[in-house]
Motif scaffolding. Structure first.
Motif, PDB file in Angstrom:
ATOM      1  N   GLY A 117      77.776  64.349   9.409  1.00  0.00           N
ATOM      2  CA  GLY A 117      77.518  63.635   8.160  1.00  0.00           C
ATOM      3  C   GLY A 117      78.604  62.662   7.729  1.00  0.00           C
ATOM      4  O   GLY A 117      78.474  62.026   6.680  1.00  0.00           O
ATOM      5  N   LYS A 118      79.649  62.499   8.533  1.00  0.00           N
ATOM      6  CA  LYS A 118      80.767  61.641   8.137  1.00  0.00           C
ATOM      7  C   LYS A 118      80.550  60.206   8.623  1.00  0.00           C
ATOM      8  O   LYS A 118      80.102  59.980   9.743  1.00  0.00           O
ATOM      9  CB  LYS A 118      82.091  62.177   8.687  1.00  0.00           C
ATOM     10  CG  LYS A 118      82.347  63.649   8.357  1.00  0.00           C
ATOM     11  CD  LYS A 118      82.292  63.913   6.858  1.00  0.00           C
ATOM     12  CE  LYS A 118      82.588  65.384   6.558  1.00  0.00           C
ATOM     13  NZ  LYS A 118      82.463  65.692   5.111  1.00  0.00           N
ATOM     14  N   ASP A 119      80.922  59.253   7.773  1.00  0.00           N
ATOM     15  CA  ASP A 119      80.662  57.848   8.068  1.00  0.00           C
ATOM     16  C   ASP A 119      81.948  57.114   8.410  1.00  0.00           C
ATOM     17  O   ASP A 119      83.054  57.693   8.329  1.00  0.00           O
ATOM     18  CB  ASP A 119      79.988  57.183   6.866  1.00  0.00           C
ATOM     19  CG  ASP A 119      79.008  56.095   7.284  1.00  0.00           C
ATOM     20  OD1 ASP A 119      79.204  55.507   8.373  1.00  0.00           O
ATOM     21  OD2 ASP A 119      78.049  55.846   6.533  1.00  0.00           O
ATOM     22  N   VAL A 120      81.801  55.841   8.781  1.00  0.00           N
ATOM     23  CA  VAL A 120      82.956  55.002   9.075  1.00  0.00           C
ATOM     24  C   VAL A 120      83.890  54.991   7.864  1.00  0.00           C
ATOM     25  O   VAL A 120      83.445  54.895   6.710  1.00  0.00           O
ATOM     26  CB  VAL A 120      82.504  53.562   9.415  1.00  0.00           C
ATOM     27  CG1 VAL A 120      83.703  52.624   9.478  1.00  0.00           C
ATOM     28  CG2 VAL A 120      81.748  53.535  10.739  1.00  0.00           C
ATOM     29  N   GLY A 121      85.181  55.104   8.114  1.00  0.00           N
ATOM     30  CA  GLY A 121      86.162  55.140   7.042  1.00  0.00           C
ATOM     31  C   GLY A 121      86.587  56.547   6.668  1.00  0.00           C
ATOM     32  O   GLY A 121      87.588  56.730   5.964  1.00  0.00           O
ATOM     33  N   TYR A 122      85.849  57.552   7.137  1.00  0.00           N
ATOM     34  CA  TYR A 122      86.235  58.943   6.863  1.00  0.00           C
ATOM     35  C   TYR A 122      87.578  59.233   7.508  1.00  0.00           C
ATOM     36  O   TYR A 122      87.830  58.877   8.661  1.00  0.00           O
ATOM     37  CB  TYR A 122      85.174  59.891   7.410  1.00  0.00           C
ATOM     38  CG  TYR A 122      85.534  61.353   7.305  1.00  0.00           C
ATOM     39  CD1 TYR A 122      85.490  62.011   6.082  1.00  0.00           C
ATOM     40  CD2 TYR A 122      85.908  62.080   8.434  1.00  0.00           C
ATOM     41  CE1 TYR A 122      85.809  63.360   5.978  1.00  0.00           C
ATOM     42  CE2 TYR A 122      86.229  63.428   8.338  1.00  0.00           C
ATOM     43  CZ  TYR A 122      86.184  64.055   7.105  1.00  0.00           C
ATOM     44  OH  TYR A 122      86.507  65.383   7.019  1.00  0.00           O
ATOM     45  N   SER A 123      88.454  59.860   6.761  1.00  0.00           N
ATOM     46  CA  SER A 123      89.775  60.188   7.299  1.00  0.00           C
ATOM     47  C   SER A 123      90.194  61.587   6.870  1.00  0.00           C
ATOM     48  O   SER A 123      89.732  62.109   5.844  1.00  0.00           O
ATOM     49  CB  SER A 123      90.821  59.162   6.838  1.00  0.00           C
ATOM     50  OG  SER A 123      90.949  59.179   5.426  1.00  0.00           O
ATOM     51  N   VAL A 124      91.041  62.175   7.674  1.00  0.00           N
ATOM     52  CA  VAL A 124      91.557  63.521   7.408  1.00  0.00           C
ATOM     53  C   VAL A 124      93.078  63.453   7.469  1.00  0.00           C
ATOM     54  O   VAL A 124      93.647  62.902   8.424  1.00  0.00           O
ATOM     55  CB  VAL A 124      91.039  64.540   8.444  1.00  0.00           C
ATOM     56  CG1 VAL A 124      91.645  65.915   8.182  1.00  0.00           C
ATOM     57  CG2 VAL A 124      89.522  64.615   8.419  1.00  0.00           C
TER      58      VAL A 124
END
Length: 200
Positions: A153-160
């Motif tokens: 479910g994570k999109d472009v720009g997701y960061s950890v």
């Protein structure tokens, strides 16, 4: 609770390069158990035992109960395995004793799952893993076997970042800041020709 594996080893009565070569000629892998405010112990292990453990997940985050028969049992972490440069066979192993009240430094591998369920990846985004492992300090029985990042479910720009990892209580990052990046889904690279067409 950290997984504990039981392995059997033999005592070696001599240290040094000559003794190590003699152990290898016998088909065994020489090694040493050190730490825990005790004298080092020279050991020999069947290489098949080492290979079996190497092929299990989290080799350097698992605890080992090393049974030396008359030499007793020693709870250890593996600190290093040296391999032959040509054959890739293990030629030496270093094991460090740990006690229940010790604080250890361990590098825990980062494992990414469900990238195929990420809208960002499906759209051409690229998973940029900046830290393949995170060094932590904790008690031996709290060592995580791995750090899992779920991209479903994570999109472009997701960061950890490190402070997003949700490490268990008692497990603290070491030598890395809370805001240090671990993973990002970056946009797909746009070729020059495509970019010009878009602008036109």
């Amino acid at each position: 609770m950290t997984e504990i594996s039981a392995i059997v080893a033999e005592l070696r009565d001599r240290a040094g390069k000559g003794a190590a070569r003699a152990t290898r000629r016998e088909g065994k892998v020489p090694g040493v158990i050190y730490g825990g405010k005790q004298d080092p112990i020279c050991i020999a292990i069947d290489p098949r035992v080492i290979w079996a453990e190497l092929h299990k997940p989290g080799f350097k985050t698992r605890l080992f109960d090393v049974d030396l028969a008359a030499g007793g049992k020693h709870r250890c972490l593996c600190r290093d395995v040296q391999f032959h440069p040509v054959t890739d066979q293990p030629v030496h192993i270093d094991l460090m004793r740990v006690s229940a009240d010790a604080v250890v430094h361990v590098k825990v591998p980062v494992h990414v799952i469900n990238a195929d369920k990420s809208p960002g990846v499906k759209a051409g985004g690229v998973v940029s893993l900046e830290l393949h492992e995170v060094e932590v300090t904790c008690a031996p029985d709290l060592i995580p076997s791995e750090i899992v990042i779920d991209l479903a479910g994570k999109d472009v720009g997701y960061s950890v970042h490190v402070n997003d990892l949700g490490l268990p209580a008692g497990v603290t990052p070491y030598h890395v800041g809370a805001k240090a990046g671990v993973l990002t889904i970056v946009p797909p690279t746009v070729k020059g020709g495509d970019a010009e067409s878009t602008e036109a």
